[in-house]
Design a protein around this motif. Structure first.
Motif, short mmCIF file in Angstrom:
data_model
loop_
_atom_site.label_atom_id
_atom_site.label_comp_id
_atom_site.label_asym_id
_atom_site.label_seq_id
_atom_site.Cartn_x
_atom_site.Cartn_y
_atom_site.Cartn_z
N ASN A 60 0.22 -6.56 6.31
CA ASN A 60 -0.20 -6.35 7.70
C ASN A 60 0.86 -6.78 8.71
O ASN A 60 0.87 -6.30 9.84
CB ASN A 60 -1.52 -7.05 7.98
CG ASN A 60 -2.69 -6.30 7.39
OD1 ASN A 60 -2.57 -5.18 6.92
ND2 ASN A 60 -3.85 -6.93 7.40
N ALA A 61 1.75 -7.67 8.30
CA ALA A 61 2.83 -8.12 9.18
C ALA A 61 4.07 -7.23 9.03
O ALA A 61 5.10 -7.50 9.63
CB ALA A 61 3.18 -9.58 8.87
N GLY A 62 3.96 -6.17 8.20
CA GLY A 62 5.06 -5.22 8.07
C GLY A 62 6.08 -5.57 7.00
O GLY A 62 7.19 -5.03 6.99
N HIS A 63 5.74 -6.43 6.07
CA HIS A 63 6.68 -6.84 5.02
C HIS A 63 6.33 -6.18 3.68
O HIS A 63 6.26 -6.85 2.65
CB HIS A 63 6.66 -8.37 4.87
CG HIS A 63 7.08 -9.09 6.10
ND1 HIS A 63 8.38 -9.17 6.53
CD2 HIS A 63 6.34 -9.76 7.02
CE1 HIS A 63 8.44 -9.86 7.65
NE2 HIS A 63 7.21 -10.22 7.97
N VAL A 64 6.14 -4.87 3.69
CA VAL A 64 5.72 -4.15 2.48
C VAL A 64 6.80 -4.21 1.40
O VAL A 64 6.49 -4.45 0.23
CB VAL A 64 5.35 -2.68 2.82
CG1 VAL A 64 5.02 -1.89 1.57
CG2 VAL A 64 4.20 -2.64 3.80
N ILE A 65 8.05 -3.99 1.77
CA ILE A 65 9.14 -4.01 0.79
C ILE A 65 9.25 -5.38 0.14
O ILE A 65 9.38 -5.49 -1.08
CB ILE A 65 10.48 -3.61 1.44
CG1 ILE A 65 10.42 -2.19 2.00
CG2 ILE A 65 11.63 -3.75 0.45
CD1 ILE A 65 10.19 -1.12 0.97
N GLU A 66 9.17 -6.42 0.95
CA GLU A 66 9.29 -7.77 0.41
C GLU A 66 8.13 -8.10 -0.55
O GLU A 66 8.35 -8.71 -1.59
CB GLU A 66 9.34 -8.80 1.54
CG GLU A 66 10.59 -8.73 2.39
CD GLU A 66 10.45 -7.77 3.58
OE1 GLU A 66 9.55 -6.90 3.56
OE2 GLU A 66 11.25 -7.89 4.52
N VAL A 109 -7.56 -5.70 11.65
CA VAL A 109 -8.51 -6.70 11.16
C VAL A 109 -7.71 -7.93 10.73
O VAL A 109 -6.71 -7.80 10.02
CB VAL A 109 -9.32 -6.15 9.95
CG1 VAL A 109 -10.29 -7.18 9.43
CG2 VAL A 109 -10.02 -4.86 10.32
N PRO A 110 -8.11 -9.12 11.16
CA PRO A 110 -7.37 -10.33 10.76
C PRO A 110 -7.33 -10.47 9.23
O PRO A 110 -8.31 -10.21 8.54
CB PRO A 110 -8.19 -11.47 11.38
CG PRO A 110 -9.00 -10.84 12.48
CD PRO A 110 -9.24 -9.42 12.04
N SER A 111 -6.17 -10.89 8.74
CA SER A 111 -5.98 -11.04 7.29
C SER A 111 -7.02 -11.97 6.68
O SER A 111 -7.51 -11.73 5.58
CB SER A 111 -4.58 -11.57 7.00
OG SER A 111 -3.62 -10.66 7.44
N PHE A 112 -7.36 -13.05 7.40
CA PHE A 112 -8.35 -14.00 6.88
C PHE A 112 -9.70 -13.32 6.68
O PHE A 112 -10.39 -13.58 5.70
CB PHE A 112 -8.49 -15.19 7.82
CG PHE A 112 -9.43 -16.24 7.30
CD1 PHE A 112 -9.02 -17.11 6.30
CD2 PHE A 112 -10.73 -16.33 7.77
CE1 PHE A 112 -9.88 -18.06 5.79
CE2 PHE A 112 -11.60 -17.28 7.27
CZ PHE A 112 -11.18 -18.15 6.27
N GLN A 113 -10.07 -12.43 7.58
CA GLN A 113 -11.35 -11.72 7.44
C GLN A 113 -11.32 -10.77 6.24
O GLN A 113 -12.29 -10.68 5.49
CB GLN A 113 -11.64 -10.93 8.71
CG GLN A 113 -13.01 -10.28 8.72
CD GLN A 113 -13.31 -9.60 10.05
OE1 GLN A 113 -12.59 -9.75 11.03
NE2 GLN A 113 -14.39 -8.84 10.07
#
Length: 144
Positions: A94-100, A32-36
């Motif tokens: 959602n872009a895979g940057h959970v640690i950051e 799902v798009p982040s904006f949505q």
């Protein structure tokens, strides 16, 4: 009272567990798009908060805001800031940057404590300094 302290500890621990699982939820929505997602959060938060305000105090909340000319612009700026924060957080997860993103959420309270000590001249007890130091070591470990 001891019973209330136990309940407070349970509620606090529960909120941290839920907060820790939130990135998993956002990751499940990566199609799902982040904006949505952020649009849904804004709309549903608005509906729920307005509903609660209307049920709990009818229009008394609006009268309090209207009586203070600076309140509405401040609420608008804080709302936009929170929306930006939510959007950036959801996009990053959602872009895979959970640690950051997690690192950012660990750094923020440390900066708040630092500002409280330096700007507001708050004094921390020894055990509080130990907790802050442990959190700082954790942040340093993740950063390195």
């Amino acid at each position: 009272d001891e019973k209330e302290q136990r309940r407070g500890l349970l509620v606090t621990a529960s909120t941290f567990v839920i907060w820790g699982l939130v990135p998993v939820y956002w990751h499940l929505l990566n199609e799902v798009p982040s904006f949505q997602i952020i649009a849904h959060r804004i709309i549903w938060s608005t509906v729920l908060v307005l509903g609660w305000l209307l049920i709990s105090s009818r229009l008394g909340w609006w009268q309090k805001i209207a009586a203070q000319p600076r309140a509405l612009p401040i609420l608008l700026v804080s709302s936009l800031t929170i929306a930006f924060n939510w959007g950036l957080y959801i996009w990053a997860v959602n872009a895979g940057h959970v640690i950051e993103t997690s690192l950012g959420y660990f750094i923020n309270p440390l900066v708040n404590v630092l500002l409280g000590v330096l700007v507001l001249k708050e004094r921390l007890r020894r055990l509080q300094w130990v907790a802050v130091a442990m959190a700082a070591v954790g942040v340093a470990w993740l950063t390195i």
